[in-house]
Design a protein around this motif. Structure first.
Motif, PDB file in Angstrom:
ATOM      1  N   THR A  11      39.934  41.035  37.657  1.00 14.84           N
ATOM      2  CA  THR A  11      39.531  39.698  37.234  1.00 14.84           C
ATOM      3  C   THR A  11      40.358  39.298  36.011  1.00 14.84           C
ATOM      4  N   ILE A  55      34.274  34.309  37.964  1.00 18.01           N
ATOM      5  CA  ILE A  55      33.284  35.389  37.887  1.00 18.01           C
ATOM      6  C   ILE A  55      31.868  34.840  37.758  1.00 18.01           C
ATOM      7  N   HIS A  73      37.871  44.571  35.006  1.00 21.11           N
ATOM      8  CA  HIS A  73      37.320  43.284  34.564  1.00 21.11           C
ATOM      9  C   HIS A  73      37.943  42.847  33.238  1.00 21.11           C
ATOM     10  N   ILE A 101      29.862  40.877  37.664  1.00 21.61           N
ATOM     11  CA  ILE A 101      30.826  41.908  38.080  1.00 21.61           C
ATOM     12  C   ILE A 101      30.100  43.211  38.396  1.00 21.61           C
TER      13      ILE A 101
END
Length: 320
Positions: A11, A55, A73, A101
């Motif tokens: 991400t 996200i 992440h 997440i």
């Protein structure tokens, strides 16, 4: 089994650190990468699947994460100043986004996740340099949000047997960084031949880490099985420097007189004097010992590379 591809979901892959991390990951032949962000990067890399998304959309996130082995992440609302102007967004993205997440990993039975945090969680500590076990003293909404993300990751590890890694970045700089951060701001001011502004007396001490060193460390951590359930500081402990001396260094490397440095009151900065962190140097013994990490970029070399980048931006901006 050794040749099996590791499917990695990243991400924030189009962000400043994210783009460099993906470049570092591409050095490993056994990694396939899916990168999620709200925008595409400036330069798409080969063999990377880029996906537009956020996200904050948990339903879509759960579907996108499916089939991957690991999650890295990096996505976040960043910067003390920016996040102070929109505290709710900062808390929402950095806390709820991280929970999304973790839930996506849980639903898809992915136990291997790396959560990126910040040295801001430490605030000012009496012990120098700052070790991973140093006490927390967050002084900003941003710092609180990053610490909260860490705590959620550790709670999920306890409750659901996730195996998180947590990394705390210390003053990362380099090409592509927002001009809101001190090193990039100094570089832009030098390019424009504009006064370099130093808040307070400039005695604040930092240890700056070139982004490629930080990216290489992050790639090593997510790919190593030795780093599961561990927390690491990522930075460069070799050249601590005051902000005033950093400004002088920029002047010297750009053939500018020291008269280009201008000291201004804290009230014009992103922090009040009471919220400033006056000394922050990372202890990186843990990552050195666990992963043989050794930052290679000297500060002068990093500044020169950054100046080269911002000067190229200027030249390219005039092309049609």
């Amino acid at each position: 089994m050794k040749n099996k591809k590791i499917k990695l979901f990243v991400t924030g892959g189009s962000g400043f650190i994210g783009q460099h991390v993906i470049e570092s990951l591409q050095k490993y032949n056994n990694v396939s990468i899916t990168s999620l962000d709200v925008i595409y990067p400036n330069k798409k890399l080969k063999n990377v699947k880029y996906v537009l998304g956020t996200i904050m959309d948990k339903t879509s996130l759960i579907k996108m994460v499916k089939g991957h082995d690991k999650v890295l992440h990096l996505a976040a609302a960043i910067g003390v100043r920016k996040t102070a102007f929109d505290e709710l967004n900062c808390l929402n993205v950095n806390i709820v986004g991280t929970i999304n997440i973790l839930d996506a990993c849980l639903v898809n039975r992915i136990k291997d996740v790396l959560i990126t945090s910040s040295s801001e969680v430490y605030g000012d500590v009496n012990k120098k340099p700052v070790h991973e076990t140093s006490p927390f003293n967050p002084k900003s909404t941003y710092a609180v949000s990053k610490l909260s993300g860490e705590k959620y990751a550790l709670a999920y590890a306890s409750e659901f047997s996730l195996r998180p890694r947590i990394v705390r970045f210390f003053n990362i700089y380099g090409p592509g960084q927002s001009k809101d951060f001190v090193v990039s701001k100094f570089a832009e001011h030098c390019r424009m031949r504009k006064k370099i502004t130093v808040y307070g007396d400039g005695s604040q001490i930092r240890a700056f880490c070139y982004v490629k060193d930080a990216a290489d460390a992050t790639a090593k951590i997510i790919l190593s099985n030795r780093t599961l359930n561990k927390i690491y500081n990522i930075g460069n402990d070799k050249e601590p420097i005051s902000i005033l001396d950093l400004a002088k260094r920029f002047c010297k490397l750009n053939n500018l007189d020291k008269s280009f440095i201008k000291k201004i009151d804290f009230k014009y900065s992103d922090r009040s004097s009471s919220r400033e962190i006056y000394k922050r140097i990372p202890d990186i013994t843990k990552i050195k010992e666990n992963l043989d990490y050794n930052p290679v970029y000297k500060l002068d070399d990093g500044i020169k590379l950054l100046m080269e980048s911002v000067n190229n931006e200027k030249n390219n901006s005039g092309l049609s």
